[in-house]
Design an enzyme around this catalytic site. Sequence first.
Site, mmCIF file in Angstrom:
data_model
loop_
_atom_site.group_PDB
_atom_site.id
_atom_site.type_symbol
_atom_site.label_atom_id
_atom_site.label_comp_id
_atom_site.label_asym_id
_atom_site.label_seq_id
_atom_site.Cartn_x
_atom_site.Cartn_y
_atom_site.Cartn_z
ATOM 1 N N LYS A 83 0.853 -1.192 0.000
ATOM 2 C CA LYS A 83 0.000 0.000 0.000
ATOM 3 C C LYS A 83 0.887 1.239 0.000
ATOM 4 C CE LYS A 83 -4.347 0.987 2.289
ATOM 5 N NZ LYS A 83 -4.965 0.901 3.623
HETATM 6 C C1 E4P Z 1 -8.326 1.595 3.289
HETATM 7 O O1 E4P Z 1 -7.508 0.830 2.855
HETATM 8 C C2 E4P Z 1 -8.089 2.534 4.385
HETATM 9 O O2 E4P Z 1 -7.142 2.013 5.254
HETATM 10 C C3 E4P Z 1 -9.318 2.884 5.134
HETATM 11 O O3 E4P Z 1 -10.502 2.607 4.442
HETATM 12 C C4 E4P Z 1 -9.219 4.229 5.766
HETATM 13 O O4 E4P Z 1 -10.435 4.771 6.046
HETATM 14 P P1 E4P Z 1 -10.794 5.667 7.306
HETATM 15 O O5 E4P Z 1 -9.555 5.849 8.129
HETATM 16 O O6 E4P Z 1 -11.333 6.935 6.759
HETATM 17 O O7 E4P Z 1 -11.840 4.860 8.033
#
Ligand code: E4P
Length: 215
Positions: A83
């Site tokens: 990622k």
């Molecule tokens: C996705 O891979 C992200 O880690 C995640 O959906 C982050 O979202 P949020 O921190 O806004 O909940």
Amino acid sequence: MEFFLDTANIDEIRAAKSQGLMDGVTTNPTLLAREGGDWRKQAAIICMEVDGPVSLEVVGKTAAEMLMEAEYLTKFGNHVVIKLPMTTEGLIACKTLTDKGVKTNVTLVFSPMQALLAAKAGATYVSPFVGRLDALSHSGMELIKQIRTIYDNYGFKSKILVASVRNPMHVLDGALIGADVATIPYSVIEQFVKHPLTDSGLAAFSADWTQLTGK
Ligand code: E4P
């Protein structure tokens, strides 16, 4: 539509897996910090529990740092997806990893142009954050529609991964638009299952059965 679980919590992963509702997992530094302890151990357990893609996020700022982290993270398993942040350095790392055959997930995507750049860099997954956009009175789903159109127009193979999901409608609307994947908190998966008519229907069946059999 594939369902990824947006968590680093092992109990949640096991629960969703037992229901056949988990095609993969996405983690991030916040989710791992929430679990505490040694993140390496946690990541190793997650990678053992999950057969599908597991996104593990880099924290470096430069492409060189990201690539070094990616080299370490890919050792957790063949199903690890690296990622990367939607930055210039992240795009360089994405292109380099794609050329080496490593799967990538470009995260923190908030505009259609960012999604186009991530696809051009060869991202396997592109993660538009719908909940965080909605919170600022921008339409997260409009972004998903725009990305779907752009990818279809040019035949990009990057998968649209609906992220920052806050409620079941984010998943339903994403599915109707044709997003490939949604990464979902376990609390939202629990909401999918529930329907008041299911509960009242079950109560009626149970009462009628008791009346018939005395049990
Ligand atoms: C996705 O891979 C992200 O880690 C995640 O959906 C982050 O979202 P949020 O921190 O806004 O909940």
